[in-house]
Scaffold this motif. Structure first.
Motif, PDB file in Angstrom:
ATOM      1  N   ALA A 125       0.833  -1.208   0.000  1.00 20.05           N
ATOM      2  CA  ALA A 125       0.000   0.000   0.000  1.00 20.05           C
ATOM      3  C   ALA A 125       0.864   1.253   0.000  1.00 20.05           C
ATOM      4  CB  ALA A 125      -0.929  -0.011   1.214  1.00 20.05           C
ATOM      5  N   ASN A 183       0.843   3.994  -3.047  1.00 18.60           N
ATOM      6  CA  ASN A 183       0.334   5.332  -2.735  1.00 18.60           C
ATOM      7  C   ASN A 183       1.409   6.413  -2.740  1.00 18.60           C
ATOM      8  OD1 ASN A 183      -2.730   5.359  -1.944  1.00 18.60           O
ATOM      9  ND2 ASN A 183      -1.904   3.400  -1.216  1.00 18.60           N
ATOM     10  N   ARG A 236     -10.282   9.315   9.733  1.00 13.35           N
ATOM     11  CA  ARG A 236     -11.016   9.590   8.485  1.00 13.35           C
ATOM     12  C   ARG A 236     -10.386  10.726   7.688  1.00 13.35           C
ATOM     13  NH1 ARG A 236     -14.027   8.813  12.661  1.00 13.35           N
ATOM     14  NH2 ARG A 236     -14.158  11.047  13.070  1.00 13.35           N
ATOM     15  N   GLY A 237      -9.162  11.065   8.025  1.00 11.49           N
ATOM     16  CA  GLY A 237      -8.479  12.138   7.309  1.00 11.49           C
ATOM     17  C   GLY A 237      -8.698  13.506   7.899  1.00 11.49           C
ATOM     18  N   ARG A 269      -4.422  -0.505   9.178  1.00 14.04           N
ATOM     19  CA  ARG A 269      -5.787  -0.415   8.655  1.00 14.04           C
ATOM     20  C   ARG A 269      -5.795  -0.081   7.170  1.00 14.04           C
ATOM     21  NH1 ARG A 269      -9.113   3.114   9.608  1.00 14.04           N
ATOM     22  NH2 ARG A 269      -7.868   4.779  10.537  1.00 14.04           N
ATOM     23  N   ILE A 270      -4.644   0.315   6.641  1.00 14.59           N
ATOM     24  CA  ILE A 270      -4.410   0.644   5.229  1.00 14.59           C
ATOM     25  C   ILE A 270      -5.072   1.968   4.830  1.00 14.59           C
ATOM     26  CG2 ILE A 270      -4.571  -0.128   2.829  1.00 14.59           C
ATOM     27  CD1 ILE A 270      -2.646  -1.770   4.675  1.00 14.59           C
ATOM     28  N   THR A 271      -6.268   2.241   5.316  1.00 11.78           N
ATOM     29  CA  THR A 271      -6.946   3.492   4.944  1.00 11.78           C
ATOM     30  C   THR A 271      -6.081   4.723   5.197  1.00 11.78           C
ATOM     31  OG1 THR A 271      -9.138   2.547   5.271  1.00 11.78           O
ATOM     32  CG2 THR A 271      -8.972   4.934   5.344  1.00 11.78           C
ATOM     33  N   PRO A 272      -5.410   4.848   6.353  1.00 13.34           N
ATOM     34  CA  PRO A 272      -4.546   6.024   6.537  1.00 13.34           C
ATOM     35  C   PRO A 272      -3.435   6.129   5.491  1.00 13.34           C
ATOM     36  CG  PRO A 272      -4.991   4.981   8.645  1.00 13.34           C
ATOM     37  CD  PRO A 272      -5.493   4.045   7.592  1.00 13.34           C
ATOM     38  N   GLU A 312      -3.711   5.125   2.399  1.00 15.24           N
ATOM     39  CA  GLU A 312      -4.389   5.591   1.192  1.00 15.24           C
ATOM     40  C   GLU A 312      -4.704   7.080   1.279  1.00 15.24           C
ATOM     41  OE1 GLU A 312      -6.614   1.351   0.128  1.00 15.24           O
ATOM     42  OE2 GLU A 312      -7.669   2.887   1.272  1.00 15.24           O
ATOM     43  N   ILE A 313      -5.061   7.571   2.456  1.00 14.81           N
ATOM     44  CA  ILE A 313      -5.295   9.010   2.632  1.00 14.81           C
ATOM     45  C   ILE A 313      -4.002   9.780   2.397  1.00 14.81           C
ATOM     46  CG2 ILE A 313      -5.912  10.791   4.314  1.00 14.81           C
ATOM     47  CD1 ILE A 313      -7.847   8.730   5.565  1.00 14.81           C
ATOM     48  N   ARG A 322      -3.508   9.948  -1.329  1.00 11.08           N
ATOM     49  CA  ARG A 322      -4.509  10.752  -2.030  1.00 11.08           C
ATOM     50  C   ARG A 322      -4.383  12.246  -1.729  1.00 11.08           C
ATOM     51  NH1 ARG A 322      -9.817   9.319   0.359  1.00 11.08           N
ATOM     52  NH2 ARG A 322      -9.319  11.069   1.750  1.00 11.08           N
TER      53      ARG A 322
END
Length: 290
Positions: free
Chosen positions: A29, A33, A241-242, A272-275, A277-278, A281
């Motif tokens: 990831a 990213n 959540r950014g 969690r991978i989402t951070p 990706e944030i 992005r």
């Protein structure tokens, strides 16, 4: 500005059995990213500021080899190898192996080390600070000689090599990039000026002073300080959540204004991978032109 993805917390989802899959997923990831490098720390105990000595910790170069097989682009190195833990010829061989098997993505991060409790607990070598600085100087000389292919004997104060032979050679030429960690204005930054491709100094308001000192050390030996990459460690916290993204971007802008070119940091809750990706992005594009 570029960002490096640091792994220094192995208390991840899935426990010990999940470390392999989770680390592989995080590294992939990070690469996808936009992180430039993946970095691990060189310890066998976890540190007190990461939750206590009993926390999980993986050996550095085994972990880097694993991550090399999971990635394709990012440079891989330690932040930072403790100089007294390994003999220099073996260390050069380990970094060379990492570079060859990763397709030329190995890096060499090194410093004098600073974790005395770990040393005492595990019986690792840890001479005085002044001796470790001497060992760091000789280690850098030995590694560079091995990477040059110079097989003449090396007779130093701390190390003796009768035939410094290194085959195969690193794919990265003339050698894997050398990052020397530490903020000491005379000894550490003096070694950076003589041998380093990058420095790594502590974040904080003293950064301009440290970079001025590095420039002075370079001027003393006639080296162009602009050749040296200026890096520091940090913590990347974008929030669940950014919601902290703007704050992080502002912090990175502040580091850039002080002269930092690359920031290496752990992404909070990166498993969690989402951070991650944030970061890719919203953060990495925003600081790319700094």
């Amino acid at each position: 500005m570029k960002l490096g993805f640091q792994i220094n917390d192995y208390k991840l989802k899935g426990g010990a059995a999940g470390l392999g899959p989770t680390l592989g997923e995080m590294a992939q990831a990070a690469e996808e990213n936009g992180f430039e490098s993946i970095v691990v720390q060189d310890h066998v105990w976890q540190s007190s500021y990461m939750g206590g000595f009993e926390g999980p910790m993986l050996e550095c170069y085994s972990t880097l080899a694993f991550l090399a097989a999971k990635t394709n682009r990012c440079r891989l190195f330690a932040l930072a190898t403790a100089v007294s833990y390994r003999q220099p010829a073996m260390l050069a061989k380990m970094v060379t192996t990492l570079d060859v098997l990763s397709g030329g993505r190995g890096g060499f991060g090194i410093g004098v080390g600073d974790f005395e409790e770990e040393v005492v607990g595990m019986g690792l070598p840890y001479p005085s600070l002044s001796t470790r600085y001497e060992m760091l100087d000789e280690t850098l000389q030995v590694c560079l000689q091995l990477w040059r292919g110079d097989e003449q004997p090396f007779h130093g104060r701390h190390y003796t090599l009768e035939r410094p032979l290194n085959h195969p050679q690193s794919l990265t030429r003339p050698h894997p990039p050398i990052l020397i960690a530490g903020s000491g204005e005379r000894k550490t930054l003096g070694l950076v000026a003589r041998y380093g491709d990058a420095c790594n100094i502590r974040p904080g308001p003293e950064i301009p002073q440290k970079l001025d000192a590095l420039r002075q050390r370079c001027n003393e030996i006639g080296r162009d300080c602009d050749e040296i990459e200026k890096t520091c460690a940090f913590l990347f916290d974008v929030g669940a959540r950014g919601e902290k993204t703007s704050q992080l971007i502002a912090q990175l802008q502040g580091l850039a204004e002080m002269g930092i070119e690359t920031v290496i940091g752990r992404v909070v809750d990166g498993d969690r991978i989402t951070p991650i990706e944030i970061m890719g992005r919203d953060v990495i594009p925003a600081i790319a032109e700094l």
